[in-house]
Scaffold this motif. Structure first.
Motif, short mmCIF file in Angstrom:
data_model
loop_
_atom_site.label_atom_id
_atom_site.label_comp_id
_atom_site.label_asym_id
_atom_site.label_seq_id
_atom_site.Cartn_x
_atom_site.Cartn_y
_atom_site.Cartn_z
N ILE A 2 1.93 6.18 -7.09
CA ILE A 2 0.77 6.79 -7.77
C ILE A 2 1.04 8.25 -8.14
CG2 ILE A 2 -1.51 7.74 -7.18
CD1 ILE A 2 -2.17 4.98 -6.02
N ASN A 3 1.76 8.93 -7.25
CA ASN A 3 2.01 10.36 -7.46
C ASN A 3 2.78 10.64 -8.73
OD1 ASN A 3 0.73 10.91 -5.09
ND2 ASN A 3 2.60 10.72 -3.87
N LEU B 90 -10.10 -0.49 3.91
CA LEU B 90 -10.77 0.49 3.06
C LEU B 90 -12.20 0.63 3.57
CD1 LEU B 90 -9.64 -0.60 -0.47
CD2 LEU B 90 -9.30 1.64 0.51
N LEU C 76 1.01 3.79 -3.09
CA LEU C 76 0.52 5.15 -2.88
C LEU C 76 1.59 6.18 -3.21
CD1 LEU C 76 -1.66 4.83 0.32
CD2 LEU C 76 -2.43 5.57 -1.92
N ASN C 77 2.86 5.81 -2.90
CA ASN C 77 3.94 6.71 -3.27
C ASN C 77 4.13 6.75 -4.79
OD1 ASN C 77 4.56 7.51 -0.70
ND2 ASN C 77 6.03 5.87 -0.35
N GLN D 125 -4.74 2.63 -8.80
CA GLN D 125 -5.65 2.79 -7.66
C GLN D 125 -6.66 1.65 -7.60
OE1 GLN D 125 -7.20 6.76 -8.08
NE2 GLN D 125 -5.75 7.58 -6.60
N ASN E 6 -6.25 -5.03 -1.97
CA ASN E 6 -6.70 -4.95 -0.58
C ASN E 6 -7.93 -5.80 -0.32
OD1 ASN E 6 -4.74 -3.27 0.60
ND2 ASN E 6 -5.63 -1.51 -0.42
N ASN E 7 -8.83 -5.83 -1.32
CA ASN E 7 -10.03 -6.66 -1.17
C ASN E 7 -9.65 -8.13 -1.06
OD1 ASN E 7 -11.69 -4.51 -1.22
ND2 ASN E 7 -12.32 -4.71 -3.35
N ASN F 169 0.82 -1.21 0.00
CA ASN F 169 0.00 0.00 0.00
C ASN F 169 0.85 1.25 0.00
OD1 ASN F 169 -3.18 -0.14 0.51
ND2 ASN F 169 -2.20 -2.03 1.14
N ILE G 79 -7.08 -1.30 -4.77
CA ILE G 79 -8.33 -1.70 -4.09
C ILE G 79 -8.55 -3.20 -4.24
CG2 ILE G 79 -10.85 -1.47 -4.14
CD1 ILE G 79 -10.32 1.43 -5.11
N GLU H 10 -4.77 -1.29 9.68
CA GLU H 10 -4.08 -0.19 9.01
C GLU H 10 -4.64 0.06 7.62
OE1 GLU H 10 0.13 -0.54 8.70
OE2 GLU H 10 0.41 -0.38 10.85
N ASP H 11 -4.90 -1.04 6.91
CA ASP H 11 -5.18 -0.91 5.49
C ASP H 11 -6.65 -1.04 5.14
OD1 ASP H 11 -2.44 -0.79 5.15
OD2 ASP H 11 -2.32 -2.95 5.31
#
Lengths: 82, 374
Positions: B87-88, B186, B84-85, B99, B106-107, B80, B103, B183-184
């Motif tokens: 993605i920028n 959603l 996320l880093n 993204q 994570n699912n 994650n 998801i 933590e993760d």
């Protein structure tokens, strides 16, 4: 941008938040939230930085942690200072 | 105890035993089937997740995005963070893809954790029917020595490795996954609405109080700066009295400085009392006698005590120093400059050192004018 400042959002976990500020970095919107009580009367001193993703017409909230969170929080605070 | 002498009793007991054992067998089979089903679903989710991760890696590679850690070696929290880093740095379309993949990852992870917990619960149920093995006492316990390259001879004496039991490992992994989940996780947005007046007012108050804090901090900072500046100025002013210990770690320098300080103090303290006899007091107290060591030069003393190397000339012309230094120059067939800047030539020579700059300057000017006149 999904949420606006002073929006109250309720999450599937049951918690409610008020949007204190929004910030766009590299086309991603980040939201600075304060937790509020269930009756929407008191703003708690619990902050959270989130971003959103959408899947199957659902808005999902993802918490931002670690160094990225620190960087974004600094930017939020800088904006508030202005 | 059951009466087994009677046929009925014996039959009933046998029937009961077989019924109970068959029930257990059925239950074990049910557990096995359930475990098999869950395990297959878990494997499916795990493979799907791995495929999505693989796809994401390829996506990032195509966009020449470098990650801090290989995704294949990351746990879910790290994946994650890395994504996320990453993605920028992507453009809008690619970002959206990553993204969505995030998801999906994570699912699947959530599903894997959920199935894992169910599997653990099944194995917990199974432990109630745990059967001790017949050869339990005869089992050989293998103790592996610690890996120690430097001391291969002591392998036999090495302590066994503390390998955590399966149960412990399972508990740890369960805890880890729970933490990871927390933590993760959603969360889905259930409702969005504008804040009521009360909340909006509170939010504004928070902003205002924050701004007040910031402005107070700025004031404090400026105050601190002023203090710092003051201390710097103070420090600068103190630098006039240079600490010889910092420049030369020799006893000679300390001794000279302390002698000069003492003389200055004595001069200050006695100046009021001996105001009428000022000239006499000056004559007595405006210099200190010091015997130069073989390790240090007069130029160094001038530099460190009077902050100016060229002050050696003032010392040279001060009192009867000139005669002594000239004599040494004559003995060694060297110039005065060479004598004062080379260690050893003025060893054991006692010179007069003026206690203050003004005195020193005045005296040197007088001495120079006198010497010129002569």
């Amino acid at each position: 941008m999904v949420f606006s400042v002073k929006n109250v959002i309720e999450l599937s976990g049951g918690k409610k938040y008020i949007v204190a500020d929004t910030l766009e970095i590299n086309n991603i919107w980040y939201y600075y939230l304060y937790e509020i009580d269930s009756e929407e009367k008191i703003i708690k001193d619990v902050k959270r930085i989130i971003t959103t993703v959408s899947e199957n017409n659902n808005i999902l909230v993802k918490s931002i942690n670690g160094t990225l969170a620190t960087e974004i929080e600094t930017k939020f605070k800088e904006r508030q200072n202005i | 105890m059951q009466d087994f002498s009677r046929a009925e009793g014996s039959k009933n007991h046998r029937a009961s035993f077989y019924k109970a054992s068959n029930n257990i067998i059925d239950y074990i089979q049910y557990l096995q089937n359930k475990y098999r089903g869950l395990s297959e679903r878990l494997e499916e989710a795990r493979k799907e997740r791995a495929a999505i991760i693989e796809e994401t890696i390829q996506l990032l590679k195509n966009n020449k995005v470098k990650l801090g850690k290989q995704l294949g070696r990351c746990n879910n929290a790290e994946i994650n963070r890395e994504l996320l880093n990453a993605i920028n740095t992507l453009n809008y379309i690619e970002k959206e893809k990553v993204q969505i993949n995030l998801i999906k990852i994570n699912n699947r992870y959530e599903l894997i954790c959920s199935l894992g917990r169910q599997l653990e619960a099944l194995s917990e149920n199974l432990t109630r029917y745990r059967v001790l093995e017949n050869d339990y006492d005869e089992e050989v316990e293998i103790i592996l020595p610690r890996k120690n390259k430097s001391n291969t001879n002591s392998e036999k004496d090495a302590e066994p490795i503390d390998v955590p039991s399966k149960k412990e490992a399972q508990t740890t992994s369960a805890l880890e996954t729970e933490e990871g989940l927390a933590e993760d996780k959603l969360e889905k947005v259930v409702a969005i609405k504008p804040a009521n007046a009360n909340l909006a007012q509170q939010l504004e108050q928070i902003h205002e109080s924050y701004q007040d804090e910031v402005s107070t901090d700025h004031n404090d900072e400026s105050a601190e700066l002023t203090e710092t500046e003051t201390s710097e100025i103070y420090q600068e002013s103190e630098d006039i009295y240079i600490d010889p210990e910092k420049l030369f770690d020799t006893q000679e320098m300390v001794a000279i400085q302390s002698e000069v300080d003492y003389a200055l103090d004595a001069n200050d303290n006695s100046s009021d009392y001996y105001q009428e006899d000022e000239n006499q007091v000056d004559d007595e107290n405006d210099y200190v006698l010091f015997t130069i060591n073989a390790k240090i030069t007069l130029a160094e003393i001038a530099k460190n005590v009077y902050q100016d190397e060229n002050c050696w000339e003032d010392i040279y012309y001060y009192g009867d120093n000139q005669e002594k230094i000239d004599l040494k120059a004559l003995e060694n067939e060297l110039t005065v400059e060479e004598i004062v800047s080379s260690p050893g030539y003025l060893a054991d020579v006692t010179l007069q050192f003026p206690t203050s700059l003004e005195v020193r300057k005045e005296k040197s000017e007088e001495t120079i004018s006198r010497s010129r006149a002569a």
